[in-house]
Design an enzyme around this catalytic site. Structure first.
Site, PDB file in Angstrom:
ATOM      1  N   GLY A 106      46.854  24.106  63.412  1.00  0.00           N
ATOM      2  CA  GLY A 106      47.792  22.997  63.596  1.00  0.00           C
ATOM      3  C   GLY A 106      47.449  21.706  62.886  1.00  0.00           C
ATOM      4  CD  GLU A 108      43.370  19.708  68.536  1.00  0.00           C
ATOM      5  OE1 GLU A 108      44.094  20.187  67.655  1.00  0.00           O
ATOM      6  OE2 GLU A 108      43.203  20.256  69.633  1.00  0.00           O
ATOM      7  CG  ASP A 109      47.813  20.536  66.636  1.00  0.00           C
ATOM      8  OD1 ASP A 109      46.919  20.340  67.485  1.00  0.00           O
ATOM      9  OD2 ASP A 109      48.401  21.618  66.527  1.00  0.00           O
ATOM     10  CG  ASP A 130      48.863  20.132  76.420  1.00  0.00           C
ATOM     11  OD1 ASP A 130      49.560  19.287  76.985  1.00  0.00           O
ATOM     12  OD2 ASP A 130      48.987  21.343  76.622  1.00  0.00           O
ATOM     13  CE  LYS A 178      52.813  18.101  74.991  1.00  0.00           C
ATOM     14  NZ  LYS A 178      53.030  19.557  75.225  1.00  0.00           N
ATOM     15  CG  PHE A 231      55.791  23.482  73.534  1.00  0.00           C
ATOM     16  CD1 PHE A 231      54.474  23.626  73.950  1.00  0.00           C
ATOM     17  CD2 PHE A 231      56.199  24.113  72.370  1.00  0.00           C
ATOM     18  CE1 PHE A 231      53.579  24.384  73.217  1.00  0.00           C
ATOM     19  CE2 PHE A 231      55.305  24.879  71.625  1.00  0.00           C
ATOM     20  CZ  PHE A 231      53.998  25.015  72.056  1.00  0.00           C
ATOM     21  CG  ASP A 284      52.147  27.677  66.868  1.00  0.00           C
ATOM     22  OD1 ASP A 284      51.390  26.814  67.359  1.00  0.00           O
ATOM     23  OD2 ASP A 284      52.128  28.867  67.217  1.00  0.00           O
ATOM     24  NE  ARG A 328      50.659  27.740  63.010  1.00  0.00           N
ATOM     25  CZ  ARG A 328      49.947  27.377  64.080  1.00  0.00           C
ATOM     26  NH1 ARG A 328      49.755  26.098  64.333  1.00  0.00           N
ATOM     27  NH2 ARG A 328      49.426  28.275  64.888  1.00  0.00           N
TER      28      ARG A 328
HETATM   29  P1  IMP Z   1      44.481  21.374  74.970  1.00  0.00           P
HETATM   30  O1  IMP Z   1      43.177  22.103  74.952  1.00  0.00           O
HETATM   31  O2  IMP Z   1      45.247  21.670  76.211  1.00  0.00           O
HETATM   32  O3  IMP Z   1      44.345  19.908  74.716  1.00  0.00           O
HETATM   33  O4  IMP Z   1      45.359  22.049  73.844  1.00  0.00           O
HETATM   34  C1  IMP Z   1      45.443  21.603  72.556  1.00  0.00           C
HETATM   35  C2  IMP Z   1      46.073  22.647  71.686  1.00  0.00           C
HETATM   36  O5  IMP Z   1      47.162  23.306  72.345  1.00  0.00           O
HETATM   37  C3  IMP Z   1      46.658  21.991  70.448  1.00  0.00           C
HETATM   38  O6  IMP Z   1      45.728  21.951  69.394  1.00  0.00           O
HETATM   39  C4  IMP Z   1      47.824  22.886  70.133  1.00  0.00           C
HETATM   40  O7  IMP Z   1      47.396  23.946  69.316  1.00  0.00           O
HETATM   41  C5  IMP Z   1      48.265  23.431  71.474  1.00  0.00           C
HETATM   42  N1  IMP Z   1      49.396  22.662  72.027  1.00  0.00           N
HETATM   43  C6  IMP Z   1      49.396  21.878  73.114  1.00  0.00           C
HETATM   44  N2  IMP Z   1      50.597  21.309  73.313  1.00  0.00           N
HETATM   45  C7  IMP Z   1      51.386  21.750  72.302  1.00  0.00           C
HETATM   46  C8  IMP Z   1      52.765  21.496  71.941  1.00  0.00           C
HETATM   47  O8  IMP Z   1      53.524  20.736  72.582  1.00  0.00           O
HETATM   48  N3  IMP Z   1      53.206  22.134  70.820  1.00  0.00           N
HETATM   49  C9  IMP Z   1      52.428  22.953  70.075  1.00  0.00           C
HETATM   50  N4  IMP Z   1      51.149  23.196  70.365  1.00  0.00           N
HETATM   51  C10 IMP Z   1      50.626  22.614  71.473  1.00  0.00           C
END
Ligand code: IMP
Length: 181
Positions: A47, A101-102, A105, A133, A154, A161, A167
């Site tokens: 991402g 990071e993209d 979350d 987020k 999302f 993606d 993407r």
């Molecule tokens: P975390 O570990 O929960 O912070 O997840 C981060 C990863 O989850 C990101 O690098 C994304 O690959 C994926 N992710 C979380 N939210 C989204 C979203 O809204 N769209 C797409 N990918 C997401």
């Protein structure tokens, strides 16, 4: 355009993303200008690729980049267990690392990866993310540089993606509900 029937709304246009990324690159340049350690951007596959590619153009410093692939989610829900699928090719002992990071979350991905990078001997680790987020945060992990904050929905595009699709969109948007079925 092939995707136009799938997108409910556009959150950030390509122009807005590039403008904000330039600002972040300039801020990073200022913050790291006097650092003496070698500097490495670590992009999380897949991402972060479009964001990292834009960001490096605006960091006016001697900087390298490398990638890691960690498995953090399936479908739309982030999960706690994170596996390293591809490790860095660079030995990072003594490096100042910027983890790219993209989207942050739950924060579990960055929390685990930061721990791993420090364990490998990084001198410092900071996090730069295109999107944040915060309403979904579970881990005690926060980005140092944030492009934009988003609500609890999302998003796809600009590297992000849904089941490996979207993407390549040059903007960030939200899919129509029927696309998740
Ligand atoms: P975390 O570990 O929960 O912070 O997840 C981060 C990863 O989850 C990101 O690098 C994304 O690959 C994926 N992710 C979380 N939210 C989204 C979203 O809204 N769209 C797409 N990918 C997401």
């Amino acid at each position: 355009m092939w995707e136009q029937n799938d997108i409910k709304k556009v959150l950030f246009s390509e122009e807005e993303i590039i403008k904000r990324t330039k600002e972040i690159g300039e801020q990073i340049t200022e913050d790291y200008r006097n650092n003496e350690n070698p500097m490495l951007l670590v992009g999380l596959l897949r991402g972060s690729v479009p964001f990292l590619a834009e960001l490096i153009k605006h960091i006016d410093l001697d900087v390298q980049y490398d990638f890691m692939d960690v498995q953090s989610y399936a479908g739309t829900e982030s999960q706690g267990d994170i596996k390293i699928l591809k490790d860095l090719d660079t030995s990072i002992k003594g490096f100042d690392i910027l983890l790219v990071e993209d989207i942050v979350d739950t924060g579990k991905t960055i929390e685990t990866v930061v721990e791993t990078l420090l364990h490998k001997g990084a001198a410092s680790v900071k996090i730069v993310t295109l999107l944040d987020k915060p309403s979904r945060r579970v881990a005690n992990a926060y980005a140092d540089y944030i492009g934009f904050e988003v609500e609890n929905e999302f998003v796809v595009g600009y590297g992000m993606d849904f089941d490996q699709k979207y993407r390549n969109l040059p903007y960030i948007g939200v899919l129509k509900d029927e696309c998740y079925k």
